[in-house]
Design an enzyme around this catalytic site. Structure first.
Site, PDB file in Angstrom:
ATOM      1  N   LYS A 143      17.993  46.790  75.108  1.00  0.00           N
ATOM      2  CA  LYS A 143      17.142  45.964  74.227  1.00  0.00           C
ATOM      3  C   LYS A 143      15.936  45.403  74.990  1.00  0.00           C
ATOM      4  O   LYS A 143      14.801  45.530  74.537  1.00  0.00           O
ATOM      5  CB  LYS A 143      17.947  44.796  73.624  1.00  0.00           C
ATOM      6  CG  LYS A 143      19.117  45.224  72.763  1.00  0.00           C
ATOM      7  CD  LYS A 143      19.826  44.037  72.142  1.00  0.00           C
ATOM      8  CE  LYS A 143      20.433  43.079  73.154  1.00  0.00           C
ATOM      9  NZ  LYS A 143      21.487  43.674  74.003  1.00  0.00           N
ATOM     10  N   ARG A 177      22.780  39.889  87.781  1.00  0.00           N
ATOM     11  CA  ARG A 177      23.108  38.722  86.953  1.00  0.00           C
ATOM     12  C   ARG A 177      24.584  38.356  87.091  1.00  0.00           C
ATOM     13  O   ARG A 177      25.440  39.229  87.166  1.00  0.00           O
ATOM     14  CB  ARG A 177      22.799  39.038  85.475  1.00  0.00           C
ATOM     15  CG  ARG A 177      21.333  38.872  85.148  1.00  0.00           C
ATOM     16  CD  ARG A 177      20.954  39.429  83.801  1.00  0.00           C
ATOM     17  NE  ARG A 177      21.877  39.115  82.718  1.00  0.00           N
ATOM     18  CZ  ARG A 177      21.654  39.445  81.442  1.00  0.00           C
ATOM     19  NH1 ARG A 177      20.546  40.080  81.100  1.00  0.00           N
ATOM     20  NH2 ARG A 177      22.522  39.145  80.506  1.00  0.00           N
ATOM     21  N   ARG A 230      22.575  47.209  86.616  1.00  0.00           N
ATOM     22  CA  ARG A 230      21.350  46.482  86.273  1.00  0.00           C
ATOM     23  C   ARG A 230      20.961  45.498  87.380  1.00  0.00           C
ATOM     24  O   ARG A 230      21.798  44.789  87.913  1.00  0.00           O
ATOM     25  CB  ARG A 230      21.562  45.713  84.958  1.00  0.00           C
ATOM     26  CG  ARG A 230      20.408  44.764  84.653  1.00  0.00           C
ATOM     27  CD  ARG A 230      20.339  44.367  83.210  1.00  0.00           C
ATOM     28  NE  ARG A 230      21.463  43.573  82.739  1.00  0.00           N
ATOM     29  CZ  ARG A 230      21.622  43.188  81.461  1.00  0.00           C
ATOM     30  NH1 ARG A 230      20.740  43.543  80.554  1.00  0.00           N
ATOM     31  NH2 ARG A 230      22.655  42.484  81.109  1.00  0.00           N
ATOM     32  N   ARG A 290      22.465  36.691  66.871  1.00  0.00           N
ATOM     33  CA  ARG A 290      23.614  37.318  67.505  1.00  0.00           C
ATOM     34  C   ARG A 290      24.892  37.081  66.698  1.00  0.00           C
ATOM     35  O   ARG A 290      25.967  37.458  67.142  1.00  0.00           O
ATOM     36  CB  ARG A 290      23.786  36.729  68.903  1.00  0.00           C
ATOM     37  CG  ARG A 290      23.697  37.762  70.005  1.00  0.00           C
ATOM     38  CD  ARG A 290      23.880  37.035  71.302  1.00  0.00           C
ATOM     39  NE  ARG A 290      24.105  37.893  72.414  1.00  0.00           N
ATOM     40  CZ  ARG A 290      23.153  38.363  73.219  1.00  0.00           C
ATOM     41  NH1 ARG A 290      21.899  38.126  72.962  1.00  0.00           N
ATOM     42  NH2 ARG A 290      23.477  39.068  74.262  1.00  0.00           N
ATOM     43  N   ARG A 332      31.994  40.234  77.186  1.00  0.00           N
ATOM     44  CA  ARG A 332      30.766  40.270  76.368  1.00  0.00           C
ATOM     45  C   ARG A 332      30.830  41.378  75.326  1.00  0.00           C
ATOM     46  O   ARG A 332      30.321  41.219  74.214  1.00  0.00           O
ATOM     47  CB  ARG A 332      29.547  40.442  77.277  1.00  0.00           C
ATOM     48  CG  ARG A 332      29.190  39.140  77.990  1.00  0.00           C
ATOM     49  CD  ARG A 332      28.370  39.373  79.205  1.00  0.00           C
ATOM     50  NE  ARG A 332      27.058  39.919  78.925  1.00  0.00           N
ATOM     51  CZ  ARG A 332      26.386  40.707  79.760  1.00  0.00           C
ATOM     52  NH1 ARG A 332      26.914  41.055  80.912  1.00  0.00           N
ATOM     53  NH2 ARG A 332      25.196  41.113  79.451  1.00  0.00           N
TER      54      ARG A 332
HETATM   55  P1  ADP Z   1      22.206  41.183  77.172  1.00  0.00           P
HETATM   56  O1  ADP Z   1      20.803  41.584  77.549  1.00  0.00           O
HETATM   57  O2  ADP Z   1      23.183  41.585  78.208  1.00  0.00           O
HETATM   58  O3  ADP Z   1      22.529  41.561  75.774  1.00  0.00           O
HETATM   59  P2  ADP Z   1      21.099  38.552  76.921  1.00  0.00           P
HETATM   60  O4  ADP Z   1      20.193  38.472  78.079  1.00  0.00           O
HETATM   61  O5  ADP Z   1      20.504  38.828  75.587  1.00  0.00           O
HETATM   62  O6  ADP Z   1      22.245  39.602  77.250  1.00  0.00           O
HETATM   63  O7  ADP Z   1      21.960  37.228  76.807  1.00  0.00           O
HETATM   64  C1  ADP Z   1      22.652  36.711  77.931  1.00  0.00           C
HETATM   65  C2  ADP Z   1      23.501  35.543  77.469  1.00  0.00           C
HETATM   66  O8  ADP Z   1      22.641  34.512  76.899  1.00  0.00           O
HETATM   67  C3  ADP Z   1      24.514  35.850  76.368  1.00  0.00           C
HETATM   68  O9  ADP Z   1      25.714  36.389  76.887  1.00  0.00           O
HETATM   69  C4  ADP Z   1      24.703  34.449  75.751  1.00  0.00           C
HETATM   70  O10 ADP Z   1      25.521  33.640  76.563  1.00  0.00           O
HETATM   71  C5  ADP Z   1      23.298  33.885  75.807  1.00  0.00           C
HETATM   72  N1  ADP Z   1      22.560  34.194  74.566  1.00  0.00           N
HETATM   73  C6  ADP Z   1      21.456  34.976  74.441  1.00  0.00           C
HETATM   74  N2  ADP Z   1      21.046  35.026  73.164  1.00  0.00           N
HETATM   75  C7  ADP Z   1      21.904  34.264  72.446  1.00  0.00           C
HETATM   76  C8  ADP Z   1      22.035  33.924  71.066  1.00  0.00           C
HETATM   77  N3  ADP Z   1      21.195  34.407  70.139  1.00  0.00           N
HETATM   78  N4  ADP Z   1      23.057  33.093  70.703  1.00  0.00           N
HETATM   79  C9  ADP Z   1      23.897  32.613  71.608  1.00  0.00           C
HETATM   80  N5  ADP Z   1      23.858  32.896  72.919  1.00  0.00           N
HETATM   81  C10 ADP Z   1      22.871  33.710  73.340  1.00  0.00           C
HETATM   82  P1  ADP Z   2      19.995  44.816  77.181  1.00  0.00           P
HETATM   83  O1  ADP Z   2      18.768  43.932  77.103  1.00  0.00           O
HETATM   84  O2  ADP Z   2      20.329  45.462  75.873  1.00  0.00           O
HETATM   85  O3  ADP Z   2      21.178  44.126  77.771  1.00  0.00           O
HETATM   86  P2  ADP Z   2      18.580  46.188  79.343  1.00  0.00           P
HETATM   87  O4  ADP Z   2      17.265  46.563  78.759  1.00  0.00           O
HETATM   88  O5  ADP Z   2      18.631  45.050  80.284  1.00  0.00           O
HETATM   89  O6  ADP Z   2      19.672  46.022  78.148  1.00  0.00           O
HETATM   90  O7  ADP Z   2      19.165  47.500  80.054  1.00  0.00           O
HETATM   91  C1  ADP Z   2      20.428  47.485  80.729  1.00  0.00           C
HETATM   92  C2  ADP Z   2      20.332  48.380  81.982  1.00  0.00           C
HETATM   93  O8  ADP Z   2      20.225  49.734  81.574  1.00  0.00           O
HETATM   94  C3  ADP Z   2      19.110  48.111  82.855  1.00  0.00           C
HETATM   95  O9  ADP Z   2      19.494  48.254  84.201  1.00  0.00           O
HETATM   96  C4  ADP Z   2      18.110  49.190  82.464  1.00  0.00           C
HETATM   97  O10 ADP Z   2      17.269  49.561  83.560  1.00  0.00           O
HETATM   98  C5  ADP Z   2      19.026  50.346  82.079  1.00  0.00           C
HETATM   99  N1  ADP Z   2      18.504  51.164  80.986  1.00  0.00           N
HETATM  100  C6  ADP Z   2      17.816  50.764  79.886  1.00  0.00           C
HETATM  101  N2  ADP Z   2      17.515  51.809  79.091  1.00  0.00           N
HETATM  102  C7  ADP Z   2      18.049  52.913  79.703  1.00  0.00           C
HETATM  103  C8  ADP Z   2      18.075  54.309  79.373  1.00  0.00           C
HETATM  104  N3  ADP Z   2      17.500  54.790  78.266  1.00  0.00           N
HETATM  105  N4  ADP Z   2      18.711  55.132  80.231  1.00  0.00           N
HETATM  106  C9  ADP Z   2      19.287  54.658  81.367  1.00  0.00           C
HETATM  107  N5  ADP Z   2      19.288  53.356  81.727  1.00  0.00           N
HETATM  108  C10 ADP Z   2      18.680  52.499  80.913  1.00  0.00           C
END
Ligand code: ADP
Ligand code: ADP
Length: 229
Positions: A13, A160, A127, A88, A171
């Site tokens: 994302k 992270r 990541r 979420r 998660r």
């Molecule tokens: P990921 O990229 O791995 O999906 P995020 O960076 O979006 O994770 O979120 C990391 C953490 O921040 C989540 O596990 C949660 O604890 C918190 N968080 C982010 N967005 C929300 C939301 N919309 N509602 C509640 N908690 C959130």
């Molecule tokens: P999210 O915000 O959904 O948690 P991220 O954008 O942080 O996801 O991506 C999670 C991990 O996967 C990062 O280390 C990123 O570099 C890698 N990644 C993202 N898109 C791809 C892809 N299309 N193929 C391989 N790795 C990817």
């Protein structure tokens, strides 16, 4: 356009949000990034959020919603935005719907990044995030030229706290229980589009942009469409 990106942790994302937002010249609003900035800044919001984030749980809705409400009120979000990580759960989606309706608008589309659990675990486990600019890397799929150093700004890369194996599993459970129902919520509203999120980053961006182009050319955008009934 007013867009939401939804998908499991690690689906890509954040990675896709930066490209899509830049193609469309709209701000990317990532609740995870805003929480992490507050954690690093040692704010009260950051201290509160950290306890939930470290466990892999959602930060309470009232806190998250107040933060998003404030961010959406800023000037740059008035003509469109891309939300990454919000809503979420269905309660957050309902509040967002009401918030936008009160302003006479609504979401245009919700893109669901579709990727299986094994790939998600591979992506999360490798990541790395830049401490200075927040750019996301992957040790195998998108490595920086020099290990541990951000190519974009020279900042230090870190893993992270919530990307450790036990937290990743939790998660994913939280996603299935609380976030996955959003897919049906937005499908019922007729604004959900699934995007295959496997394969190279640019290909995923291409698929997402194709969905968005399809939307802007669609009948819902025709100014006279209401006159035809
Ligand atoms: P990921 O990229 O791995 O999906 P995020 O960076 O979006 O994770 O979120 C990391 C953490 O921040 C989540 O596990 C949660 O604890 C918190 N968080 C982010 N967005 C929300 C939301 N919309 N509602 C509640 N908690 C959130
Ligand atoms: P999210 O915000 O959904 O948690 P991220 O954008 O942080 O996801 O991506 C999670 C991990 O996967 C990062 O280390 C990123 O570099 C890698 N990644 C993202 N898109 C791809 C892809 N299309 N193929 C391989 N790795 C990817």
């Amino acid at each position: 356009m007013r867009l939401v990106l939804v998908g499991p942790p690690g689906a890509g994302k954040g990675t896709q949000a930066q490209f899509i937002a830049s193609h469309l010249s709209i701000p990317k609003i990532s609740t995870g990034d805003i929480f992490r900035a507050n954690v690093s800044g040692g704010t009260e919001l950051g201290k509160l959020a950290k306890t939930y984030m470290d466990r892999g749980d959602l930060v309470p809705d009232e806190v998250t919603i107040a933060m998003v409400r404030g961010r959406l009120a800023e000037d740059d979000a008035q003509d469109g935005f891309l939300l990454d990580g919000f809503p979420r759960n269905v309660a957050q989606a309902e509040v967002l719907k009401k918030m936008l309706a009160d302003l006479g608008s609504g979401l245009d589309l919700v893109l669901e990044l579709v990727v299986d659990d094994d790939e998600v675990v591979r992506r999360l486990a490798g990541r790395r995030t830049c401490r200075s600019c927040g750019k996301v890397w992957h040790i195998d799929f998108d490595p920086p030229k020099k290990e541990g150093v951000c190519d974009a700004c020279g900042g230090e890369l870190f893993q992270r706290d919530d990307d450790r194996e036990e937290t990743i599993r939790h998660r994913l459970e939280v996603y299935q229980e609380q976030t996955a129902p959003l897919v049906n919520f937005y499908a019922d509203e007729g604004i959900l589009r699934g995007v295959d999120a496997t394969g190279p980053v640019e290909e995923v961006t291409g698929r997402a942009m194709a969905e968005l182009r399809g939307f802007t050319r669609g009948p819902a955008q025709e100014p006279d469409s209401e006159d035809e009934s």
